[in-house]
Scaffold this motif. Structure first.
Motif, PDB file in Angstrom:
ATOM      1  N   GLU A  56       1.507  -0.325  -7.711  1.00 22.05           N
ATOM      2  CA  GLU A  56       0.317  -0.845  -7.047  1.00 22.05           C
ATOM      3  C   GLU A  56      -0.693  -1.356  -8.061  1.00 22.05           C
ATOM      4  O   GLU A  56      -1.495  -2.247  -7.799  1.00 22.05           O
ATOM      5  CB  GLU A  56      -0.306   0.233  -6.158  1.00 22.05           C
ATOM      6  CG  GLU A  56       0.433   0.471  -4.840  1.00 22.05           C
ATOM      7  CD  GLU A  56       1.703   1.284  -4.973  1.00 22.05           C
ATOM      8  OE1 GLU A  56       2.273   1.383  -6.095  1.00 22.05           O
ATOM      9  OE2 GLU A  56       2.162   1.829  -3.955  1.00 22.05           O
TER      10      GLU A  56
ATOM     11  N   ARG B   2      -0.147   1.855 -13.572  1.00 25.00           N
ATOM     12  CA  ARG B   2      -0.571   3.243 -13.351  1.00 25.00           C
ATOM     13  C   ARG B   2      -0.800   4.015 -14.648  1.00 25.00           C
ATOM     14  O   ARG B   2      -1.533   4.995 -14.651  1.00 25.00           O
ATOM     15  CB  ARG B   2       0.446   3.980 -12.469  1.00 25.00           C
ATOM     16  CG  ARG B   2       0.335   3.559 -11.024  1.00 25.00           C
ATOM     17  CD  ARG B   2       1.315   4.287 -10.128  1.00 25.00           C
ATOM     18  NE  ARG B   2       0.984   4.034  -8.735  1.00 25.00           N
ATOM     19  CZ  ARG B   2       1.773   4.325  -7.705  1.00 25.00           C
ATOM     20  NH1 ARG B   2       2.956   4.880  -7.923  1.00 25.00           N
ATOM     21  NH2 ARG B   2       1.384   4.072  -6.473  1.00 25.00           N
TER      22      ARG B   2
ATOM     23  N   ASN C 281       1.442  -4.871   0.302  1.00 23.41           N
ATOM     24  CA  ASN C 281       1.831  -4.445  -1.061  1.00 23.41           C
ATOM     25  C   ASN C 281       2.904  -3.368  -0.988  1.00 23.41           C
ATOM     26  O   ASN C 281       2.914  -2.426  -1.784  1.00 23.41           O
ATOM     27  CB  ASN C 281       0.601  -3.944  -1.827  1.00 23.41           C
ATOM     28  CG  ASN C 281       0.874  -3.846  -3.325  1.00 23.41           C
ATOM     29  OD1 ASN C 281       1.889  -4.348  -3.811  1.00 23.41           O
ATOM     30  ND2 ASN C 281       0.001  -3.182  -4.045  1.00 23.41           N
TER      31      ASN C 281
ATOM     32  N   GLY D 132       6.313  -2.265  -1.768  1.00 24.88           N
ATOM     33  CA  GLY D 132       7.481  -2.568  -2.607  1.00 24.88           C
ATOM     34  C   GLY D 132       8.778  -2.334  -1.873  1.00 24.88           C
ATOM     35  O   GLY D 132       9.697  -3.165  -1.932  1.00 24.88           O
ATOM     36  N   THR D 133       8.884  -1.201  -1.169  1.00 27.76           N
ATOM     37  CA  THR D 133      10.135  -0.921  -0.451  1.00 27.76           C
ATOM     38  C   THR D 133      10.406  -2.025   0.559  1.00 27.76           C
ATOM     39  O   THR D 133      11.520  -2.555   0.627  1.00 27.76           O
ATOM     40  CB  THR D 133      10.092   0.453   0.263  1.00 27.76           C
ATOM     41  OG1 THR D 133       8.925   0.530   1.075  1.00 27.76           O
ATOM     42  CG2 THR D 133      10.121   1.609  -0.712  1.00 27.76           C
TER      43      THR D 133
ATOM     44  N   LYS E  27      -2.215   2.960   2.659  1.00 25.77           N
ATOM     45  CA  LYS E  27      -0.881   2.421   2.335  1.00 25.77           C
ATOM     46  C   LYS E  27       0.210   3.416   2.710  1.00 25.77           C
ATOM     47  O   LYS E  27       1.268   3.026   3.235  1.00 25.77           O
ATOM     48  CB  LYS E  27      -0.804   2.081   0.838  1.00 25.77           C
ATOM     49  CG  LYS E  27       0.499   1.399   0.447  1.00 25.77           C
ATOM     50  CD  LYS E  27       0.456   0.941  -0.999  1.00 25.77           C
ATOM     51  CE  LYS E  27       1.667   0.086  -1.356  1.00 25.77           C
ATOM     52  NZ  LYS E  27       2.903   0.824  -1.531  1.00 25.77           N
TER      53      LYS E  27
ATOM     54  N   LYS F 249       7.604   8.045   3.421  1.00 24.21           N
ATOM     55  CA  LYS F 249       7.605   6.575   3.431  1.00 24.21           C
ATOM     56  C   LYS F 249       8.994   6.048   3.092  1.00 24.21           C
ATOM     57  O   LYS F 249       9.515   5.148   3.753  1.00 24.21           O
ATOM     58  CB  LYS F 249       6.604   6.057   2.390  1.00 24.21           C
ATOM     59  CG  LYS F 249       6.712   4.580   2.137  1.00 24.21           C
ATOM     60  CD  LYS F 249       6.060   4.163   0.836  1.00 24.21           C
ATOM     61  CE  LYS F 249       6.950   4.422  -0.368  1.00 24.21           C
ATOM     62  NZ  LYS F 249       6.420   3.865  -1.625  1.00 24.21           N
TER      63      LYS F 249
ATOM     64  N   ARG G  97       4.269  -8.331  -8.705  1.00 25.81           N
ATOM     65  CA  ARG G  97       5.278  -7.263  -8.839  1.00 25.81           C
ATOM     66  C   ARG G  97       6.675  -7.894  -8.932  1.00 25.81           C
ATOM     67  O   ARG G  97       7.007  -8.823  -8.194  1.00 25.81           O
ATOM     68  CB  ARG G  97       5.175  -6.287  -7.647  1.00 25.81           C
ATOM     69  CG  ARG G  97       3.833  -5.563  -7.630  1.00 25.81           C
ATOM     70  CD  ARG G  97       3.749  -4.503  -6.561  1.00 25.81           C
ATOM     71  NE  ARG G  97       4.669  -3.401  -6.801  1.00 25.81           N
ATOM     72  CZ  ARG G  97       4.862  -2.398  -5.938  1.00 25.81           C
ATOM     73  NH1 ARG G  97       4.220  -2.374  -4.774  1.00 25.81           N
ATOM     74  NH2 ARG G  97       5.697  -1.430  -6.230  1.00 25.81           N
TER      75      ARG G  97
ATOM     76  N   HIS H 168      -3.362   3.820  -3.612  1.00 22.74           N
ATOM     77  CA  HIS H 168      -3.481   5.060  -2.836  1.00 22.74           C
ATOM     78  C   HIS H 168      -3.330   6.308  -3.693  1.00 22.74           C
ATOM     79  O   HIS H 168      -4.026   7.309  -3.499  1.00 22.74           O
ATOM     80  CB  HIS H 168      -2.457   5.046  -1.700  1.00 22.74           C
ATOM     81  CG  HIS H 168      -1.046   4.753  -2.137  1.00 22.74           C
ATOM     82  ND1 HIS H 168       0.043   5.394  -1.633  1.00 22.74           N
ATOM     83  CD2 HIS H 168      -0.532   3.888  -3.055  1.00 22.74           C
ATOM     84  CE1 HIS H 168       1.131   4.939  -2.197  1.00 22.74           C
ATOM     85  NE2 HIS H 168       0.814   4.016  -3.054  1.00 22.74           N
ATOM     86  N   ARG H 169      -2.421   6.255  -4.681  1.00 21.39           N
ATOM     87  CA  ARG H 169      -2.173   7.478  -5.474  1.00 21.39           C
ATOM     88  C   ARG H 169      -3.301   7.746  -6.477  1.00 21.39           C
ATOM     89  O   ARG H 169      -3.508   8.888  -6.874  1.00 21.39           O
ATOM     90  CB  ARG H 169      -0.812   7.422  -6.164  1.00 21.39           C
ATOM     91  CG  ARG H 169       0.319   7.238  -5.174  1.00 21.39           C
ATOM     92  CD  ARG H 169       1.658   7.738  -5.620  1.00 21.39           C
ATOM     93  NE  ARG H 169       2.650   7.332  -4.629  1.00 21.39           N
ATOM     94  CZ  ARG H 169       2.825   7.929  -3.443  1.00 21.39           C
ATOM     95  NH1 ARG H 169       2.102   8.980  -3.116  1.00 21.39           N
ATOM     96  NH2 ARG H 169       3.733   7.468  -2.587  1.00 21.39           N
TER      97      ARG H 169
ATOM     98  N   GLN I  66      14.399   0.007  -6.496  1.00 25.30           N
ATOM     99  CA  GLN I  66      14.378  -0.568  -5.148  1.00 25.30           C
ATOM    100  C   GLN I  66      15.275  -1.808  -5.035  1.00 25.30           C
ATOM    101  O   GLN I  66      15.763  -2.129  -3.954  1.00 25.30           O
ATOM    102  CB  GLN I  66      12.947  -0.926  -4.753  1.00 25.30           C
ATOM    103  CG  GLN I  66      12.050   0.297  -4.609  1.00 25.30           C
ATOM    104  CD  GLN I  66      10.583  -0.057  -4.413  1.00 25.30           C
ATOM    105  OE1 GLN I  66      10.235  -1.231  -4.294  1.00 25.30           O
ATOM    106  NE2 GLN I  66       9.727   0.946  -4.380  1.00 25.30           N
TER     107      GLN I  66
END
Ligand SMILES: O=C(O)C1=C[C@@H](OP(=O)(O)O)[C@@H](O)[C@H](O)C1
Ligand SMILES: C=C(OP(=O)(O)O)C(=O)O
Length: 431
Positions: free
Chosen positions: A346, A349, A98, A100-101, A415, A27, A128, A389-390, A176
Motif C-alpha cells: 500500500e 512499508r 488498491n 493487490g489480491t 481496506k 481477506k 504496484r 490500513h496497517r 500474488q
C-alpha cells in the motif's frame, strides 16, 4: 479515544487489557474463495466473509463480469452463482481501488473469458508491480498488456481463453502473481507448468491458494522448493459451502495489544492449523517473552516482559508493522529481515514504518530488506498513515501506551477492517 473526522487521538490504557475477540473474515481467503466460487460449476455459499473495500471491489468486479454474487448478513454471507468456467461478460472495465489480491487474481481469471477486459485502480495501484504476471500470461499465449508506467496497471486483456503451456513466473516481488495463475489454471486449454524464478516470497499464501483450490475440487502440484508448480487442465471447481476463518493479520493487532499491555487476549476461531501463515506472528511474540496458548479453536496471548529479537518475516510480512510497534516496548533492539517486497505494498512499508517510529522517539536502522528498531524514550506524535490500513492499525497500539499519539486518516482501515477502531475500543472497555 476521541474521534475527529480526519484523525483519532488515542487514549493510553490504565493497565493490562484482557478479553476475547473474533476479528472479521480473512481477506486473503475471502478473495480466493470468491474467484474459485465464481468459476465453479454450481452455486457456492461463503460464510464468515470479510466485508471491506478489498472484498467490495472483488465482488463488484465479478458482478461486472456477469457472475451473480448475493450479499447478506452484513456482508458476511456471499452466495455466488458459478459460471462453470464461462465468463459471461464480453467486455468490462474493472475498478480495483488498491486491492493487490483483486488486481492480480482477476487479471489471471479474465484471461479465461472471451472479450476485452481492463483493470485499473487508484494512483498507488498504478505504481504496484504487475509486469511479471503479464509477461507469464503472454508466455501462456494470452494477449495482454500493462498500460501504466514501469509495466504497472492499468492492464488490458484481449481474451480468447487461456491457452496454457509452460511459463516462468517471478517469485520475489509478490506471491500474488503465482496465486492468480494457479487459480485460473484449471480452466486453461492445455496443462500449465510454472517455473518460479527468484526466491519465492510469502510462501504461506501460495499454500493457502493450493488449499482453497483443493476445497473447491482442483489440484495443483508443487515441488518441495516451489520451483515448479503444475496444474492439469480440464479440472473444474464445484460449488460448495465454505466457511472463512477470521483474518490472522487483523488478529495480530490484538495479540500485540496483549503483549504490550501485559494483558491476556484470546482470538477466537483461529488455531495453529489455520490456512493463514500470519498466525505465526504469535511465535515472534513468544520469542520476545509473551506466552502463547494454541487451543483447538482459539489462540491466547499473555503479555510479559519483552526482549528484542532478530526475525525473518518473509512469510508473514503483513505483520512487520505490528511487530515494529511491539518492538518499541522491548528491552533491546528488534531486527526484522528479508521483507524487501513490502516496499511494493500500500506504501513503501519499510520507509513509512521507520519514519513514523522515529517520530515516536525510537532509533531505526533501515536496510533494503528490513529494519531494526531500537526502543527509546517514547513521546506522542501525529502519525501519518500513507493510506495504508496497517500503518493506522499498528501505530494505534503505540497510543495505548504513550500519551499524545494521533492517527491521521484512520478511515484508511476500511481496506480490510472498517470496524477496527470500534472493535478495539470495545475490547478495551471490556464490553
Ligand atoms: O495472496 C494474498 O492473499 C496476499 C499475499 C501477500 O502479498 P505478497 O505476495 O505481495 O507479499 C500479502 O501481503 C497480502 O496482504 C495478501
Ligand atoms: C498488502 C496487502 O494487501 P494487497 O496486496 O492485497 O493490496 C495488505 O493487506 O497488507
Amino acid at each position: 479515544m476521541s474521534a475527529a473526522p480526519d484523525s483519532i487521538e488515542m487514549t493510553p490504557v490504565a493497565g493490562p487489557v484482557n478479553g476475547s475477540i473474533r476479528p472479521p473474515g480473512s481477506k486473503s481467503i475471502t478473495n480466493r474463495a470468491l474467484i474459485c466460487a465464481a468459476l465453479a460449476d454450481g452455486a457456492s455459499t461463503l460464510t464468515g466473509a470479510l466485508e471491506s473495500e478489498d472484498t467490495h471491489v472483488m465482488i463488484a468486479a465479478l458482478q461486472q463480469l456477469g457472475i451473480a454474487v448475493e450479499v447478506s448478513d452484513h456482508g458476511r454471507t456471499l452466495r455466488v452463482a458459478g459460471c462453470g468456467g464461462k465468463i459471461p461478460a464480453k467486455s468490462a472495465e474493472l475498478f480495483i481501488a488498491n486491492s493487490g489480491t483483486s488486481m492480480r487474481f482477476l487479471t489471471a481469471m479474465a484471461t479465461i473469458g472471451h472479450g476485452a477486459y481492463k483493470l485499473d485502480g487508484i494512483a498507488r495501484m498504478r505504481e504496484r508491480p504487475i509486469g511479471d504476471l503479464v509477461s507469464s500470461l503472454r508466455q501462456l499465449g494470452v494477449q495482454i498488456e500493462a498500460l501504466g508506467a514501469n509495466e504497472c496497471p492499468p492492464v488490458a486483456v484481449t481474451a480468447s481463453g487461456l491457452p496454457g503451456g509452460e511459463a516462468s513466473i517471478r517469485g520475489d516481488v509478490s506471491s500474488q502473481f503465482l496465486s492468480g495463475l494457479l487459480m485460473a489454471a484449471p480452466y486453461a486449454q492445455q496443462p500449465i507448468t510454472l517455473k518460479v524464478s527468484g526466491t519465492l516470497v510469502s510462501i504461506p499464501y501460495v499454500d493457502m491458494t493450493i488449499k482453497v483450490m483443493e476445497s473447491f475440487g482442483a489440484a495443483a502440484t508443487a515441488t518441495s522448493d516451489y520451483a515448479k508448480i503444475s496444474v492439469s487442465n480440464g479440472q473444474q471447481y464445484r460449488g460448495i459451502e465454505y466457511a472463512i476463518e477470521p483474518d490472522a493479520s487483523a488478529a495480530s493487532y490484538y495479540f500485540a495489544l496483549a503483549a504490550i499491555t501485559g494483558g491476556r487476549i484470546t482470538v477466537e476461531n483461529l488455531s495453529r492449523a489455520s490456512l493463514q501463515g500470519d498466525v505465526e506472528f504469535c511465535d515472534c511474540l513468544a520469542q520476545m517473552g509473551a506466552s502463547v496458548e494454541y487451543g483447538p479453536d482459539s489462540i491466547t496471548v499473555q503479555g510479559g516482559k519483552l526482549h528484542g529479537i532478530d526475525v525473518d518475516m518473509n512469510g508473514i510480512s503483513d505483520t512487520v508493522q505490528t511487530l515494529s510497534v511491539v518492538a518499541l516496548f522491548a528491552d533491546g533492539p528488534t531486527r526484522m529481515r528479508n521483507v524487501a517486497h513490502i516496499r511494493h505494498k500500500e506504501t513503501d512499508r519499510i520507509g513509512a514504518t521507520a519514519c513514523e517510529l522515529r517520530k515516536l522517539g525510537a532509533t531505526v536502522d533501515e536496510t533494503e530488506d528490513g529494519l531494526t528498531v531500537h526502543p527509546g524514550t517514547l513521546r506522542g506524535a501525529a502519525i501519518d498513515t500513507y493510506n495504508d490500513h496497517r500503518m493506522a492499525m499498528s501505530f494505534a497500539l503505540a497510543g495505548l501506551r504513550t500519551p499524545g499519539v494521533v492517527i491521521r486518516n484512520p478511515g484508511c482501515t476500511s481496506k480490510t477492517y472498517p470496524e477496527f477502531f470500534e472493535d478495539l475500543a470495545r475490547l478495551i472497555r471490556g464490553a
